[in-house]
Scaffold this motif. Structure first.
Motif, PDB file in Angstrom:
ATOM      1  N   LEU A 192      -4.069   7.818  -6.524  1.00  0.00           N
ATOM      2  CA  LEU A 192      -3.191   8.514  -5.586  1.00  0.00           C
ATOM      3  C   LEU A 192      -1.812   8.745  -6.194  1.00  0.00           C
ATOM      4  CD1 LEU A 192      -4.225   6.647  -2.315  1.00  0.00           C
ATOM      5  CD2 LEU A 192      -4.637   9.067  -2.827  1.00  0.00           C
ATOM      6  N   ARG A 193      -1.279   7.758  -6.869  1.00  0.00           N
ATOM      7  CA  ARG A 193       0.026   7.928  -7.537  1.00  0.00           C
ATOM      8  C   ARG A 193      -0.077   8.975  -8.633  1.00  0.00           C
ATOM      9  NH1 ARG A 193       1.869   4.735 -10.687  1.00  0.00           N
ATOM     10  NH2 ARG A 193       3.995   5.543 -10.548  1.00  0.00           N
ATOM     11  N   HIS A 194      -1.187   8.982  -9.370  1.00  0.00           N
ATOM     12  CA  HIS A 194      -1.387   9.956 -10.438  1.00  0.00           C
ATOM     13  C   HIS A 194      -1.400  11.377  -9.873  1.00  0.00           C
ATOM     14  CE1 HIS A 194      -2.638  11.506 -14.270  1.00  0.00           C
ATOM     15  NE2 HIS A 194      -3.865  11.787 -13.886  1.00  0.00           N
ATOM     16  N   TRP A 195      -1.991  11.552  -8.704  1.00  0.00           N
ATOM     17  CA  TRP A 195      -2.089  12.880  -8.095  1.00  0.00           C
ATOM     18  C   TRP A 195      -0.812  13.306  -7.381  1.00  0.00           C
ATOM     19  CZ3 TRP A 195      -7.405  11.872  -5.299  1.00  0.00           C
ATOM     20  CH2 TRP A 195      -8.449  11.965  -6.240  1.00  0.00           C
ATOM     21  N   PHE A 196      -0.205  12.390  -6.632  1.00  0.00           N
ATOM     22  CA  PHE A 196       0.824  12.781  -5.667  1.00  0.00           C
ATOM     23  C   PHE A 196       2.204  12.180  -5.921  1.00  0.00           C
ATOM     24  CE2 PHE A 196      -3.259  12.433  -3.130  1.00  0.00           C
ATOM     25  CZ  PHE A 196      -3.595  13.771  -3.284  1.00  0.00           C
ATOM     26  N   GLY A 197       2.339  11.318  -6.921  1.00  0.00           N
ATOM     27  CA  GLY A 197       3.645  10.753  -7.230  1.00  0.00           C
ATOM     28  C   GLY A 197       3.890   9.422  -6.529  1.00  0.00           C
ATOM     29  N   ASP A 198       5.123   8.976  -6.589  1.00  0.00           N
ATOM     30  CA  ASP A 198       5.455   7.646  -6.086  1.00  0.00           C
ATOM     31  C   ASP A 198       5.375   7.564  -4.565  1.00  0.00           C
ATOM     32  OD1 ASP A 198       5.823   6.145  -8.406  1.00  0.00           O
ATOM     33  OD2 ASP A 198       7.838   6.937  -8.709  1.00  0.00           O
ATOM     34  N   ALA A 200       6.518   6.171  -0.839  1.00  0.00           N
ATOM     35  CA  ALA A 200       7.754   5.860  -0.120  1.00  0.00           C
ATOM     36  C   ALA A 200       7.553   4.741   0.893  1.00  0.00           C
ATOM     37  CB  ALA A 200       8.271   7.115   0.584  1.00  0.00           C
ATOM     38  N   THR A 201       6.498   4.833   1.711  1.00  0.00           N
ATOM     39  CA  THR A 201       6.242   3.811   2.732  1.00  0.00           C
ATOM     40  C   THR A 201       4.758   3.463   2.766  1.00  0.00           C
ATOM     41  OG1 THR A 201       5.873   5.394   4.540  1.00  0.00           O
ATOM     42  CG2 THR A 201       8.145   4.662   4.157  1.00  0.00           C
ATOM     43  N   VAL A 202       4.488   2.236   3.198  1.00  0.00           N
ATOM     44  CA  VAL A 202       3.122   1.697   3.203  1.00  0.00           C
ATOM     45  C   VAL A 202       2.881   0.964   4.511  1.00  0.00           C
ATOM     46  CG1 VAL A 202       1.489   0.148   2.054  1.00  0.00           C
ATOM     47  CG2 VAL A 202       3.228   1.346   0.699  1.00  0.00           C
ATOM     48  N   SER A 203       1.724   1.207   5.116  1.00  0.00           N
ATOM     49  CA  SER A 203       1.240   0.338   6.185  1.00  0.00           C
ATOM     50  C   SER A 203      -0.223   0.046   5.898  1.00  0.00           C
ATOM     51  CB  SER A 203       1.391   0.995   7.561  1.00  0.00           C
ATOM     52  OG  SER A 203       0.658   2.205   7.622  1.00  0.00           O
ATOM     53  N   GLY A 204      -0.690  -1.124   6.333  1.00  0.00           N
ATOM     54  CA  GLY A 204      -2.067  -1.463   6.003  1.00  0.00           C
ATOM     55  C   GLY A 204      -2.549  -2.715   6.680  1.00  0.00           C
ATOM     56  N   SER A 205      -3.815  -3.007   6.428  1.00  0.00           N
ATOM     57  CA  SER A 205      -4.456  -4.173   7.018  1.00  0.00           C
ATOM     58  C   SER A 205      -5.557  -4.661   6.091  1.00  0.00           C
ATOM     59  CB  SER A 205      -5.041  -3.822   8.386  1.00  0.00           C
ATOM     60  OG  SER A 205      -5.672  -4.945   8.983  1.00  0.00           O
ATOM     61  N   VAL A 206      -5.695  -5.970   5.968  1.00  0.00           N
ATOM     62  CA  VAL A 206      -6.789  -6.558   5.200  1.00  0.00           C
ATOM     63  C   VAL A 206      -7.572  -7.505   6.105  1.00  0.00           C
ATOM     64  CG1 VAL A 206      -5.620  -6.356   2.973  1.00  0.00           C
ATOM     65  CG2 VAL A 206      -5.346  -8.444   4.319  1.00  0.00           C
ATOM     66  N   LEU A 234      -0.394   5.612   3.138  1.00  0.00           N
ATOM     67  CA  LEU A 234       0.739   5.785   2.234  1.00  0.00           C
ATOM     68  C   LEU A 234       1.421   7.114   2.542  1.00  0.00           C
ATOM     69  CD1 LEU A 234      -0.987   4.908  -1.192  1.00  0.00           C
ATOM     70  CD2 LEU A 234      -0.096   3.324   0.544  1.00  0.00           C
ATOM     71  N   ASN A 235       2.746   7.101   2.561  1.00  0.00           N
ATOM     72  CA  ASN A 235       3.536   8.322   2.612  1.00  0.00           C
ATOM     73  C   ASN A 235       4.248   8.462   1.276  1.00  0.00           C
ATOM     74  OD1 ASN A 235       3.504   9.513   5.525  1.00  0.00           O
ATOM     75  ND2 ASN A 235       3.694   7.299   5.800  1.00  0.00           N
ATOM     76  N   PHE A 236       4.243   9.663   0.710  1.00  0.00           N
ATOM     77  CA  PHE A 236       4.737   9.872  -0.640  1.00  0.00           C
ATOM     78  C   PHE A 236       6.153  10.439  -0.650  1.00  0.00           C
ATOM     79  CE2 PHE A 236       0.153   9.964  -0.794  1.00  0.00           C
ATOM     80  CZ  PHE A 236      -0.120   9.111  -1.856  1.00  0.00           C
ATOM     81  N   VAL A 237       6.884  10.085  -1.694  1.00  0.00           N
ATOM     82  CA  VAL A 237       8.260  10.562  -1.854  1.00  0.00           C
ATOM     83  C   VAL A 237       8.298  12.083  -1.851  1.00  0.00           C
ATOM     84  CG1 VAL A 237      10.215  10.630  -3.452  1.00  0.00           C
ATOM     85  CG2 VAL A 237       8.981   8.483  -3.105  1.00  0.00           C
ATOM     86  N   ASN A 238       7.300  12.707  -2.478  1.00  0.00           N
ATOM     87  CA  ASN A 238       7.263  14.170  -2.579  1.00  0.00           C
ATOM     88  C   ASN A 238       6.650  14.844  -1.354  1.00  0.00           C
ATOM     89  OD1 ASN A 238       8.356  14.061  -5.178  1.00  0.00           O
ATOM     90  ND2 ASN A 238       6.332  13.863  -6.117  1.00  0.00           N
ATOM     91  N   GLY A 239       6.276  14.073  -0.344  1.00  0.00           N
ATOM     92  CA  GLY A 239       5.665  14.631   0.849  1.00  0.00           C
ATOM     93  C   GLY A 239       4.166  14.426   0.867  1.00  0.00           C
ATOM     94  N   GLY A 240       3.594  14.479   2.058  1.00  0.00           N
ATOM     95  CA  GLY A 240       2.168  14.255   2.227  1.00  0.00           C
ATOM     96  C   GLY A 240       1.846  12.794   2.452  1.00  0.00           C
ATOM     97  N   SER A 357       5.381  -1.271   8.998  1.00  0.00           N
ATOM     98  CA  SER A 357       5.382  -0.486   7.762  1.00  0.00           C
ATOM     99  C   SER A 357       6.383  -1.085   6.782  1.00  0.00           C
ATOM    100  CB  SER A 357       5.752   0.973   8.054  1.00  0.00           C
ATOM    101  OG  SER A 357       4.739   1.592   8.807  1.00  0.00           O
ATOM    102  N   VAL A 358       6.127  -0.878   5.504  1.00  0.00           N
ATOM    103  CA  VAL A 358       6.995  -1.403   4.450  1.00  0.00           C
ATOM    104  C   VAL A 358       7.573  -0.225   3.662  1.00  0.00           C
ATOM    105  CG1 VAL A 358       7.084  -2.811   2.365  1.00  0.00           C
ATOM    106  CG2 VAL A 358       5.617  -3.513   4.282  1.00  0.00           C
ATOM    107  N   VAL A 359       8.868  -0.242   3.472  1.00  0.00           N
ATOM    108  CA  VAL A 359       9.556   0.779   2.682  1.00  0.00           C
ATOM    109  C   VAL A 359       9.663   0.290   1.247  1.00  0.00           C
ATOM    110  CG1 VAL A 359      11.652   2.127   2.382  1.00  0.00           C
ATOM    111  CG2 VAL A 359      10.854   1.584   4.691  1.00  0.00           C
ATOM    112  N   LEU A 360       9.232   1.113   0.288  1.00  0.00           N
ATOM    113  CA  LEU A 360       9.324   0.736  -1.129  1.00  0.00           C
ATOM    114  C   LEU A 360      10.642   1.225  -1.706  1.00  0.00           C
ATOM    115  CD1 LEU A 360       5.724   1.389  -2.469  1.00  0.00           C
ATOM    116  CD2 LEU A 360       6.696  -0.699  -1.555  1.00  0.00           C
TER     117      LEU A 360
END
Length: 360
Positions: A192-198, A200-206, A234-240, A357-360
């Motif tokens: 995902l990082r390779h395709w869309f960049g860094d 910005a925010t993350v939410s999740g569950s394990v 994941l929300n990306f810095v570049n959008g999406g 959510s966690v902000v990177l």
């Protein structure tokens, strides 16, 4: 070292290391001079079958050999930090398996050691070199789907659906770096990082849906500490944005399905197991047309390797590793990519614990 002398590597770990690293490095012109495992008998058997001269049970002994150019670390994640840094400080180039580290603190130290050493240091996220993933990267660069909006990923396998408790392994322990999120989630996050960049925010569950294990040496039943199921957004810095849900506790197994959506079209990639296929194809639609298979550019499948379906992509990664040594660089995915991926993994777990959510 002269140009006619093969570079020499030592491989630590004889699971994936024996199946893929040994034949992969050899096929790309390397001399696999030594392997290392805590189990000497197992290591000696594998070495004899592969024609490898030296066996070690002490990783540091292998790392500090003067006759090796590089070290590949394929042991559990709990040792990546210490062994990667030791190898870099001893002047070795390093290829480290995923998940990169136990946490971002370790990953930062590994990245810093790589930068200080000036050696080539890469992470074995060879999924980038599979035809499907590389073709999707090209199509995104060509603006095939317009502006990226959303990616959804599903991975459902039945590996932990067993009639009796499955055998206890290191993967059941948090201290060893076990769990599905690290084992396979790291590959998908890197993609995902390779395709869309860094990110910005993350939410999740394990979650652990099938925790029952049995210690083969004692017959005692124990419960896994680590996840067999996860989800994240994941929300990306570049959008999406991207979402993923995965489980080893699903039945029946349904493999993986990836959909990438933009404002002008969509891309679809599927696979029956955890790894992308050597001949995987991309199905696509743009401007409202029906979904149709796209021809895979020939340069994404430069050869085939019948020994193991994972070998072509890994060998292409080894070619990048070799090029990095020649050019005195660390091609992606390098230890900076390893750190960025680790930060996302940590954030998924933090979000699961906190519900926020966690902000990177």
């Amino acid at each position: 070292m002269t140009s006619t002398t093969k570079r020499r590597i030592g491989i630590i770990g004889v699971g994936f290391g024996a199946l893929v690293h040994v034949p992969g490095f050899r096929s790309e012109g390397w001399d696999v001079a030594a392997i290392c495992s805590r189990n000497r008998e197992k290591a000696r058997k594998i070495a004899d079958e592969a024609g490898i001269a030296d066996v070690h049970t002490d990783a540091m002994e292998l790392i500090h050999r003067k006759d090796l150019d590089a070290v590949a670390i394929t042991a559990p994640p709990s040792v990546h930090h210490a062994w990667a840094i030791a190898a870099l400080e001893s002047g070795k180039h390093v290829l480290c398996e995923k998940p990169f580290a136990l946490d971002s603190r370790q990953a930062t130290a590994m990245r810093d050691a790589a930068e200080k050493s000036g050696r080539t240091a890469m992470v074995a996220h060879e999924f980038r070199h599979t035809p499907q993933r590389a073709h999707i990267k090209q199509l995104l660069a060509e603006n095939y789907i317009g502006k990226f909006r959303l990616c959804t990923m599903e991975l459902f396998l039945d590996r932990y659906v067993t009639p009796a408790p499955r055998p206890l392994t290191w993967n059941a322990y948090k201290a060893e770096g076990g769990g599905l999120l690290g084992a396979l989630g790291s590959h998908y996050i890197d993609g995902l990082r390779h395709w869309f960049g860094d990110v910005a925010t993350v939410s999740g569950s394990v979650a652990t849906l099938r925790p029952d294990l049995v210690d083969a040496t004692t017959g005692r039943k124990v419960a896994a500490e680590t996840d067999d199921t996860f989800s994240f957004t994941l929300n990306f810095v570049n959008g999406g944005m991207a979402t993923m849900i995965a489980s080893f506790a699903a039945t029946p197994a349904r493999g993986a399905r990836i959909v990438v959506m933009g404002d002008e079209g969509s891309l679809l990639a599927e696979q029956p197991g955890p790894n992308p296929l050597e001949d995987g194809v991309v199905v696509a639609s743009r401007n409202g047309a029906p979904l149709a298979k796209l021809a895979t550019p020939a340069h994404y499948t430069p050869f085939s390797d019948a020994r193991d379906h994972r070998l072509m992509a890994f060998r292409l990664l080894v070619r990048d590793f070799t090029r990095g040594i020649e050019q005195r660089i660390s091609p992606a995915p390098n230890f900076t990519d390893g750190l960025r991926c680790q930060q996302v993994l940590d954030a998924v777990r933090e979000s699961s614990d906190s519900g926020r959510s966690v902000v990177l």
